[in-house]
Motif scaffolding. Structure first.
Motif, mmCIF file in Angstrom:
data_model
loop_
_atom_site.group_PDB
_atom_site.id
_atom_site.type_symbol
_atom_site.label_atom_id
_atom_site.label_comp_id
_atom_site.label_asym_id
_atom_site.label_seq_id
_atom_site.Cartn_x
_atom_site.Cartn_y
_atom_site.Cartn_z
ATOM 1 N N UNK A 129 0.825 -1.212 0.000
ATOM 2 C CA UNK A 129 0.000 0.000 0.000
ATOM 3 C C UNK A 129 0.853 1.254 0.000
ATOM 4 N N UNK A 130 1.997 1.173 0.659
ATOM 5 C CA UNK A 130 2.907 2.317 0.664
ATOM 6 C C UNK A 130 3.468 2.579 -0.732
ATOM 7 N N UNK A 131 3.764 1.498 -1.449
ATOM 8 C CA UNK A 131 4.326 1.639 -2.799
ATOM 9 C C UNK A 131 3.319 2.239 -3.772
ATOM 10 N N UNK A 132 2.031 2.057 -3.507
ATOM 11 C CA UNK A 132 1.017 2.623 -4.392
ATOM 12 C C UNK A 132 1.111 4.139 -4.448
ATOM 13 N N UNK A 133 1.621 4.745 -3.392
ATOM 14 C CA UNK A 133 1.750 6.197 -3.350
ATOM 15 C C UNK A 133 2.998 6.680 -4.091
ATOM 16 N N UNK A 134 3.989 5.788 -4.223
ATOM 17 C CA UNK A 134 5.290 6.206 -4.761
ATOM 18 C C UNK A 134 5.503 5.847 -6.227
ATOM 19 N N UNK A 135 4.691 4.944 -6.762
ATOM 20 C CA UNK A 135 4.926 4.454 -8.123
ATOM 21 C C UNK A 135 3.699 4.653 -9.005
ATOM 22 N N UNK A 136 3.974 4.864 -10.287
ATOM 23 C CA UNK A 136 2.919 5.158 -11.255
ATOM 24 C C UNK A 136 2.231 3.904 -11.787
ATOM 25 N N UNK A 137 2.949 2.787 -11.793
ATOM 26 C CA UNK A 137 2.407 1.572 -12.399
ATOM 27 C C UNK A 137 2.687 0.343 -11.540
ATOM 28 N N UNK A 138 1.788 -0.630 -11.661
ATOM 29 C CA UNK A 138 1.972 -1.915 -10.997
ATOM 30 C C UNK A 138 1.749 -3.009 -12.030
#
Length: 245
Positions: free
Chosen positions: A31-40
């Motif tokens: 969930x933290x990475x969702x704030x820092x990255x544009x794509x998954x």
């Protein structure tokens, strides 16, 4: 003297399963990475090798990779429109099937797709893998094998060998494997001694989510084939290995 009642025999092979703390940490990290990255990206792996995964992470130092229980990762992203952490993520969760992982990145989609479309690493096959071609050893000297390995070839791998003036010599032809057949541990060990890789480590991109809420299916055929109960088995360890500094 009688044995004390407190004496206990503890099997050193016992390990403690990771519990809720490990799952919560994985969910918090996702969930933290969702704030820092544009794509998954959701990706699946063919011929899993931890060392290869670490090499891949090194090539993408600015991105983050996670390889955990599919159900845990799906909960972290959101399994329904009501639960999702950002628009469209519940659609990406549906792509978490079989042995797969998540890649968080700010790189352009086309750059990621192009890289993994070409990324293939040869490796040695494991027991149970299907042979990709016929391999045989002819009768006579085997100069590529050191003399010290001769007892192993003869006693453990079943070859009819002897030492002739310090050179490993095969007394009769030996079929190592036949194309299309599943290989035994002895066959894969022999192929490794022969420096004959028969596996390919490759990453298949299944789907991608972007912050605009769009989810694109990239390769539907890349979904894992493992059963639901076995998916992501042992993967939380890999997630920690891949994302620790």
């Amino acid at each position: 003297m009688p044995k004390g009642k407190r004496t206990r025999i503890v099997a050193l092979t016992r390990t403690r399963k990771k519990g809720l703390d490990s799952k919560k940490k994985l969910m918090d990290d996702l969930r933290s990475c969702l704030e820092d990255y544009e794509r998954v990206f959701v990706f699946s792996v063919r011929d899993m090798r931890n060392a290869k995964l670490k090499d891949m992470r090194t090539k993408w130092r600015t991105s983050r990779f996670f390889f955990g229980k599919n159900k845990v990762m799906a909960i972290a992203l959101g399994r329904t429109a009501e639960e999702e952490q950002a628009d469209g993520l519940h659609k990406l969760s549906k792509a978490l099937r079989g042995q797969c992982g998540l890649m968080f990145t700010n790189s352009a989609k086309d750059d990621v797709v192009d890289f993994f479309g070409k990324y293939v690493e040869a490796d040695y096959a494991r027991a149970g893998a299907v042979a990709t071609d016929d391999v045989a050893l002819e009768e006579g000297p085997l100069p590529d094998f050191p003399h010290s390995v001769e007892p192993y070839l003869r006693l453990k791998l079943g070859l009819k060998t002897t030492l002739n003036r310090g050179v490993v010599t095969l007394l009769k032809p030996h079929i190592v494997c036949r194309k299309g057949e599943r290989m035994t541990p002895e066959q894969t060990r022999l192929l490794k001694l022969m420096n004959h890789p028969m596996a390919e480590f490759r990453v298949n991109l299944v789907a991608v989510w972007s912050k605009d809420g769009v989810v694109e299916r990239l390769n539907p055929d890349a979904d894992g084939e493992e059963d639901e109960e076995e998916e992501g088995s042992g993967a939380e360890d890999d997630a920690e290995d891949m994302d620790s500094d």
